[in-house]
Scaffold this motif. Structure first.
Motif, PDB file in Angstrom:
ATOM      1  N   PRO A  89       0.841  -1.205   0.000  1.00  0.00           N
ATOM      2  CA  PRO A  89       0.000   0.000   0.000  1.00  0.00           C
ATOM      3  C   PRO A  89       0.871   1.248   0.000  1.00  0.00           C
ATOM      4  CG  PRO A  89      -0.086  -1.119   2.125  1.00  0.00           C
ATOM      5  CD  PRO A  89       0.694  -1.998   1.219  1.00  0.00           C
ATOM      6  N   PHE A  90       0.296   2.346  -0.450  1.00  0.00           N
ATOM      7  CA  PHE A  90       1.085   3.568  -0.592  1.00  0.00           C
ATOM      8  C   PHE A  90       1.673   4.047   0.735  1.00  0.00           C
ATOM      9  CE2 PHE A  90       1.515   8.239  -1.073  1.00  0.00           C
ATOM     10  CZ  PHE A  90       2.484   8.229  -2.066  1.00  0.00           C
ATOM     11  N   THR A 114       1.733   0.072  -7.020  1.00  0.00           N
ATOM     12  CA  THR A 114       1.226   0.929  -5.953  1.00  0.00           C
ATOM     13  C   THR A 114       0.348   2.046  -6.504  1.00  0.00           C
ATOM     14  OG1 THR A 114       3.302   0.511  -4.796  1.00  0.00           O
ATOM     15  CG2 THR A 114       1.902   2.267  -3.929  1.00  0.00           C
ATOM     16  N   VAL A 115      -0.714   2.334  -5.761  1.00  0.00           N
ATOM     17  CA  VAL A 115      -1.611   3.437  -6.110  1.00  0.00           C
ATOM     18  C   VAL A 115      -1.712   4.365  -4.898  1.00  0.00           C
ATOM     19  CG1 VAL A 115      -3.943   4.091  -6.789  1.00  0.00           C
ATOM     20  CG2 VAL A 115      -2.940   1.975  -7.670  1.00  0.00           C
ATOM     21  N   PRO A 116      -1.522   5.676  -5.084  1.00  0.00           N
ATOM     22  CA  PRO A 116      -1.610   6.611  -3.952  1.00  0.00           C
ATOM     23  C   PRO A 116      -3.060   6.919  -3.575  1.00  0.00           C
ATOM     24  CG  PRO A 116      -1.080   7.814  -5.946  1.00  0.00           C
ATOM     25  CD  PRO A 116      -1.082   6.353  -6.322  1.00  0.00           C
ATOM     26  N   LEU A 117      -3.772   5.901  -3.099  1.00  0.00           N
ATOM     27  CA  LEU A 117      -5.168   6.091  -2.705  1.00  0.00           C
ATOM     28  C   LEU A 117      -5.250   6.942  -1.442  1.00  0.00           C
ATOM     29  CD1 LEU A 117      -6.564   2.479  -3.236  1.00  0.00           C
ATOM     30  CD2 LEU A 117      -6.920   4.472  -4.718  1.00  0.00           C
ATOM     31  N   ALA A 118      -6.298   7.725  -1.353  1.00  0.00           N
ATOM     32  CA  ALA A 118      -6.491   8.577  -0.182  1.00  0.00           C
ATOM     33  C   ALA A 118      -6.714   7.752   1.082  1.00  0.00           C
ATOM     34  CB  ALA A 118      -7.675   9.516  -0.407  1.00  0.00           C
ATOM     35  N   ALA A 119      -7.019   6.464   0.911  1.00  0.00           N
ATOM     36  CA  ALA A 119      -7.179   5.587   2.070  1.00  0.00           C
ATOM     37  C   ALA A 119      -5.904   5.521   2.895  1.00  0.00           C
ATOM     38  CB  ALA A 119      -7.584   4.187   1.610  1.00  0.00           C
ATOM     39  N   ALA A 120      -4.764   5.834   2.288  1.00  0.00           N
ATOM     40  CA  ALA A 120      -3.494   5.829   3.007  1.00  0.00           C
ATOM     41  C   ALA A 120      -3.457   6.875   4.113  1.00  0.00           C
ATOM     42  CB  ALA A 120      -2.334   6.059   2.034  1.00  0.00           C
ATOM     43  N   THR A 126     -11.883   5.891  -3.229  1.00  0.00           N
ATOM     44  CA  THR A 126     -12.242   6.337  -4.573  1.00  0.00           C
ATOM     45  C   THR A 126     -11.551   7.651  -4.930  1.00  0.00           C
ATOM     46  OG1 THR A 126     -14.215   7.366  -3.623  1.00  0.00           O
ATOM     47  CG2 THR A 126     -14.472   5.179  -4.600  1.00  0.00           C
ATOM     48  N   ARG A 127     -10.609   8.058  -4.092  1.00  0.00           N
ATOM     49  CA  ARG A 127      -9.840   9.272  -4.372  1.00  0.00           C
ATOM     50  C   ARG A 127      -8.354   8.963  -4.247  1.00  0.00           C
ATOM     51  NH1 ARG A 127     -13.196  13.596  -0.557  1.00  0.00           N
ATOM     52  NH2 ARG A 127     -15.185  13.494  -1.715  1.00  0.00           N
ATOM     53  N   THR A 128      -7.542   9.787  -4.892  1.00  0.00           N
ATOM     54  CA  THR A 128      -6.097   9.641  -4.768  1.00  0.00           C
ATOM     55  C   THR A 128      -5.506  10.905  -4.160  1.00  0.00           C
ATOM     56  OG1 THR A 128      -5.763  10.460  -7.024  1.00  0.00           O
ATOM     57  CG2 THR A 128      -5.910   8.064  -6.732  1.00  0.00           C
ATOM     58  N   ILE A 129      -4.275  10.783  -3.701  1.00  0.00           N
ATOM     59  CA  ILE A 129      -3.574  11.941  -3.159  1.00  0.00           C
ATOM     60  C   ILE A 129      -2.413  12.303  -4.078  1.00  0.00           C
ATOM     61  CG2 ILE A 129      -4.224  11.501  -0.772  1.00  0.00           C
ATOM     62  CD1 ILE A 129      -1.599  10.108  -0.337  1.00  0.00           C
ATOM     63  N   VAL A 210      -2.528   6.361 -15.275  1.00  0.00           N
ATOM     64  CA  VAL A 210      -2.960   4.974 -15.103  1.00  0.00           C
ATOM     65  C   VAL A 210      -3.263   4.669 -13.638  1.00  0.00           C
ATOM     66  CG1 VAL A 210      -2.279   2.564 -15.380  1.00  0.00           C
ATOM     67  CG2 VAL A 210      -1.702   4.220 -17.155  1.00  0.00           C
ATOM     68  N   GLU A 211      -2.470   5.205 -12.726  1.00  0.00           N
ATOM     69  CA  GLU A 211      -2.729   4.965 -11.302  1.00  0.00           C
ATOM     70  C   GLU A 211      -4.094   5.485 -10.871  1.00  0.00           C
ATOM     71  OE1 GLU A 211       1.995   5.125  -9.935  1.00  0.00           O
ATOM     72  OE2 GLU A 211       0.555   6.546  -9.085  1.00  0.00           O
ATOM     73  N   GLN A 212      -4.550   6.555 -11.515  1.00  0.00           N
ATOM     74  CA  GLN A 212      -5.859   7.110 -11.167  1.00  0.00           C
ATOM     75  C   GLN A 212      -7.007   6.174 -11.531  1.00  0.00           C
ATOM     76  OE1 GLN A 212      -5.778  10.149  -9.545  1.00  0.00           O
ATOM     77  NE2 GLN A 212      -3.564   9.880  -9.778  1.00  0.00           N
ATOM     78  N   LEU A 213      -6.771   5.281 -12.495  1.00  0.00           N
ATOM     79  CA  LEU A 213      -7.833   4.371 -12.921  1.00  0.00           C
ATOM     80  C   LEU A 213      -8.270   3.438 -11.803  1.00  0.00           C
ATOM     81  CD1 LEU A 213      -6.570   3.405 -16.497  1.00  0.00           C
ATOM     82  CD2 LEU A 213      -8.385   5.013 -15.900  1.00  0.00           C
ATOM     83  N   THR A 214      -7.368   3.155 -10.865  1.00  0.00           N
ATOM     84  CA  THR A 214      -7.735   2.276  -9.762  1.00  0.00           C
ATOM     85  C   THR A 214      -8.878   2.865  -8.962  1.00  0.00           C
ATOM     86  OG1 THR A 214      -5.476   1.429  -9.593  1.00  0.00           O
ATOM     87  CG2 THR A 214      -6.894   1.125  -7.681  1.00  0.00           C
ATOM     88  N   ALA A 215      -8.763   4.132  -8.613  1.00  0.00           N
ATOM     89  CA  ALA A 215      -9.822   4.784  -7.837  1.00  0.00           C
ATOM     90  C   ALA A 215     -11.134   4.792  -8.612  1.00  0.00           C
ATOM     91  CB  ALA A 215      -9.405   6.205  -7.479  1.00  0.00           C
TER      92      ALA A 215
END
Length: 250
Positions: A89-90, A114-120, A126-129, A210-215
């Motif tokens: 995780p990020f 790795t995806v910089p999800l806001a969950a970190a 559903t958001r990224t940082i 591409v990382e944004q597609l995860t969210a």
């Protein structure tokens, strides 16, 4: 399913006790690829390996028996392979490179999922940082020693479907990297997983997209109670002409 020929070259999975890492290890081992299953805690690696081996043992008799699966520390995993899959995780991203920087060596390819999800940071999945370097993959490239190259990929493949051998995969993996040869190496590995097709998505800087597609996919899957992936249409039948007839890079 006919037996799959076994590969002799191992692949390292850093973060192999997590959902994505264990799912990838399962699919690769089932495809005949030897896996060094890494974890910060060796006991967790052993436990994850046992669960994966149990899943492999329940496959149809017609399937291949699977390749060797060796539980090790993350450092030992990196030391023993030329291709390293990073599945952390990020929130652990920077810490992982700080701990393993002395183990990486020139010539290795790191596949960063790795995806910089806001969950970190206790935000929504559903958001990224924002990442100063532009993406998690670019941050990884900055932190790695010279000569270790990063390919971003696997952001749109659900850990849950990877971990279920009864689920037939049918989706694309978008690969971003600055060297075409590195992407060919990664595609040659990942295309061994039945149902995955690797697509060249451009240089490493495209990872920020591409990382944004995860969210986005997380939101789609929540709304539709699904495990959707990505499929790019209209592509030519041969995506990696650099390969020889036996599937290896030329």
């Amino acid at each position: 399913m006919p037996p799959v020929p076994t590969s002799s070259e191992p692949v390292a999975v850093v973060g192999g006790s997590g959902a994505l890492g264990s799912g990838l290890a399962l699919r690769l081992a089932a495809a005949g690829v030897p896996v060094l299953l890494g974890s910060r805690d060796s006991d967790r690696a052993v436990d994850a390996a046992r669960k994966i081996e149990a899943k492999l043992a329940t496959r149809e008799a017609a399937a291949s028996p699977g390749a060797a699966l060796r539980p090790v520390t993350n450092a030992d995993a990196v030391a023993g392979a030329e291709i390293v899959l990073l599945c952390v995780p990020f929130r652990n991203h920077s810490e992982t490179f700080t701990a393993l920087k002395g183990v990486f060596r020139p010539g290795q390819v790191l596949v960063d999922a790795t995806v910089p999800l806001a969950a970190a940071i206790s935000g929504k999945a559903t958001r990224t940082i924002g990442v100063w370097q532009g993406s998690a993959a670019q941050q990884a490239q900055e932190m790695l020693p010279d000569g270790v190259r990063v390919v971003a990929g696997l952001h749109t493949v659900a850990a849950r479907t990877l971990g279920d051998l009864a689920h037939a995969l049918d989706e694309d993996v978008l690969l971003c990297g600055d060297a075409r040869a590195d992407k060919v190496r990664v595609a040659t590995l990942l295309d061994r997983i039945e149902g995955l097709r690797c697509v060249d998505a451009g240089p490493l800087e495209q990872a920020r997209i591409v990382e944004q597609l995860t969210a986005t996919l997380i939101g789609i899957n929540v709304r539709h109670k699904a495990h959707a992936g990505i499929r790019i249409t209209g592509l030519p039948p041969v995506l990696w002409p650099e390969r020889t007839n036996d599937g290896d890079p030329s």
